[in-house]
Design a protein around this motif. Structure first.
Motif, PDB file in Angstrom:
ATOM      1  N   ARG A   1      43.671  29.938  -6.017  1.00 27.25           N
ATOM      2  CA  ARG A   1      43.871  29.525  -4.629  1.00 27.25           C
ATOM      3  C   ARG A   1      43.349  28.107  -4.406  1.00 27.25           C
ATOM      4  O   ARG A   1      43.973  27.299  -3.718  1.00 27.25           O
TER       5      ARG A   1
ATOM      6  N   ILE B   1      45.588  24.917  -3.052  1.00 26.31           N
ATOM      7  CA  ILE B   1      45.233  24.123  -1.876  1.00 26.31           C
ATOM      8  C   ILE B   1      45.054  22.659  -2.243  1.00 26.31           C
ATOM      9  O   ILE B   1      45.512  21.755  -1.527  1.00 26.31           O
TER      10      ILE B   1
ATOM     11  N   ASP C   1      37.394  22.680   4.355  1.00 28.43           N
ATOM     12  CA  ASP C   1      38.082  23.395   5.428  1.00 28.43           C
ATOM     13  C   ASP C   1      38.532  24.786   4.983  1.00 28.43           C
ATOM     14  O   ASP C   1      38.956  25.598   5.821  1.00 28.43           O
ATOM     15  N   TYR C   2      38.460  25.050   3.687  1.00 28.19           N
ATOM     16  CA  TYR C   2      38.961  26.308   3.157  1.00 28.19           C
ATOM     17  C   TYR C   2      37.902  27.123   2.415  1.00 28.19           C
ATOM     18  O   TYR C   2      38.037  28.339   2.293  1.00 28.19           O
TER      19      TYR C   2
END
Length: 463
Positions: free
Chosen positions: A365, A369, A423-424
């Protein structure tokens, strides 16, 4: 020769057959099956006289590799394929090896027999190959870089070859195979060498290293099948000859990892040719296939001979297959979502879920991103161990990213990526080390191992 009955896809039929056809295109001449078969039996007669049972087979030439493999089969010897043909690898002791059959300067202490041409006429005898009782061992590094020896029967190979012909025989009929991948591993061995020979087709001996080779090969040999990998297909997409790709390359196979959807769509739109991706491994053989399309998530479709199931606890894919080295259910390292009895969606590898600072992180992931950022073309994230365990990011930059890196220091550029990821993901889990490369260090099979990624962090980069 074309139109071999699928039920006749066997080493016994192949080696006893007296039909003739052009099987290998080599430099400026063609080699017929009768010429190759003569070399096989002359070499087999020599090998049969030796006391050794387990042989390392090493050759950079798919032609000599084919001769050596079939000669060892005729002589009823066990075959061991090293992970590569580098001198350091061949000089090491590989478990069980008693002798080596090669045309290379191997630097080994084992007795060495030459693959070179032999003068004379062989004694052709009717042979019967007990394919359930003869084996080939394939050394593979796997994703971790740790070597393993996978032992598969010849019957397992025959069954998978019959599957490939059933699925795609009509598609590849009368076409010549060219390849960017090595014959020394299972994908290249099957698709580049054994399948064409079993089906009465031909393959080209030389490797395709550069895109400009393909027009020349098409001019010489006509319609082509390209056996390749995601790394090559992505790297060469913009420089391949459009006219040749549209008119002369009729099928593209890709294996060794998932093909980026953007790359698959590029080939479909520019060349009217969507690569057929094959999912599998040395241990399992082929599992499933797909052809990606624009604006659509294409599922993997299992081969008819393969059974699949999902573990209810961890979501891992297990398979039971006649192509697998094991007769039992075999657990893969991939988390999946089953969409039907025959189709599934890959969610990522379980060994790519790591725990940092008591937090579970999906490396897949994080890579996805990162790759969505305008600065990044492709990204890989790897675990670095030492005094403490941290993550390292390896990035291929876009043109925008390359320009910005030239204006900033590496530290400033890396901090921008960390701010983006913040941000993730929790800050304590973000990559602490970064490397910026022109391309990832793929091996000859188009695979990227943990060991090769980690090696990029052995030295500090220079601004």
């Amino acid at each position: 020769m074309t139109g071999v009955d699928i039920e006749q896809f066997s080493f016994t039929r192949l080696l006893n057959g007296n039909l003739d056809w052009t099987v290998i295109f080599s430099a400026d001449h063609a080699l017929s099956w009768s010429q190759i078969r003569r070399h096989i039996f002359l070499l087999a007669n020599k090998i049969e006289q030796s006391e050794f049972n387990c042989w390392i087979l090493a050759s950079d030439s798919p032609r000599f590799f084919l001769v050596g493999m079939l000669a060892l089969i005729v002589a009823k010897k066990e075959i061991l394929l090293p992970p590569n043909n580098l001198t350091g690898t061949l000089s090491e002791t590989i478990q069980g090896a008693q002798a080596m059959l090669t045309d290379l300067d191997a630097g080994t202490n084992l007795p060495v027999f030459s693959l070179a041409e032999i003068e004379g006429e062989p004694e052709y005898i009717e042979i019967s190959i007990e394919s359930d009782a003869q084996f080939i061992q394939i050394c593979t590094s796997g994703s971790s870089g740790e070597p393993k020896q996978i032992r598969k029967s010849l019957a397992t190979l025959e069954t998978e070859l019959r599957c490939l012909e059933t699925r795609w025989g009509a598609l590849v009929k009368n076409k010549v195979a060219i390849s960017t991948v090595s014959h020394q591993h299972i994908y290249g061995l099957l698709f580049r060498v054994l399948w064409p020979v079993m089906a009465g087709r031909a393959f080209v001996e030389e490797n395709v290293e550069y895109p400009e080779q393909i027009p020349s090969l098409a001019k010489k040999y006509g319609e082509l099948i390209l056996i390749s990998s995601p790394a090559y297909l992505k790297r060469m997409a913009d420089v391949l000859d459009k006219d040749v790709m549209q008119n002369m390359v009729k099928v593209i196979y890709s294996s060794g990892g998932p093909l980026l959807q953007d790359t698959a769509i590029f080939y479909a739109e520019h060349f009217s040719l969507t690569p057929i991706e094959v999912l599998g491994s040395t241990e399992t053989g082929g599992i499933a296939y797909r052809q990606q399309k624009a604006q659509e998530e294409v599922l993997w479709h299992k081969f008819d001979e393969v059974q699949i199931r999902r573990d209810s606890k961890n979501g891992v894919l297990s398979i039971k297959s006649p192509f697998c080295f094991s007769d039992d259910w075999y657990a893969m390292g991939d988390e999946v979502e089953l969409m039907s009895a025959a189709t599934f969606k890959l969610l990522g590898r379980l060994d790519r879920i790591v725990k940092l600072e008591e937090k579970r992180i999906s490396l897949d992931r994080m890579e996805t991103i990162l790759s969505q950022n305008e600065l990044i073309e492709q990204a890989k994230v790897t675990v670095l161990t030492g005094h403490r365990t941290i993550l390292g990011g390896v990035c291929v930059l876009t043109e925008v990213g390359t320009q910005l890196l030239a204006q900033l220091s590496r530290r400033e550029f890396s901090e921008r990526l960390r701010e983006y990821l913040a941000d993730y993901f929790d800050r304590v889990t973000l990559p602490r080390k970064w490397r910026y490369v022109a391309d990832f260090p793929y091996n000859s099979q188009g695979k990227l191992t943990q060991a090769e990624l980690t090696r990029l962090f052995d030295e500090e980069p220079h601004d």
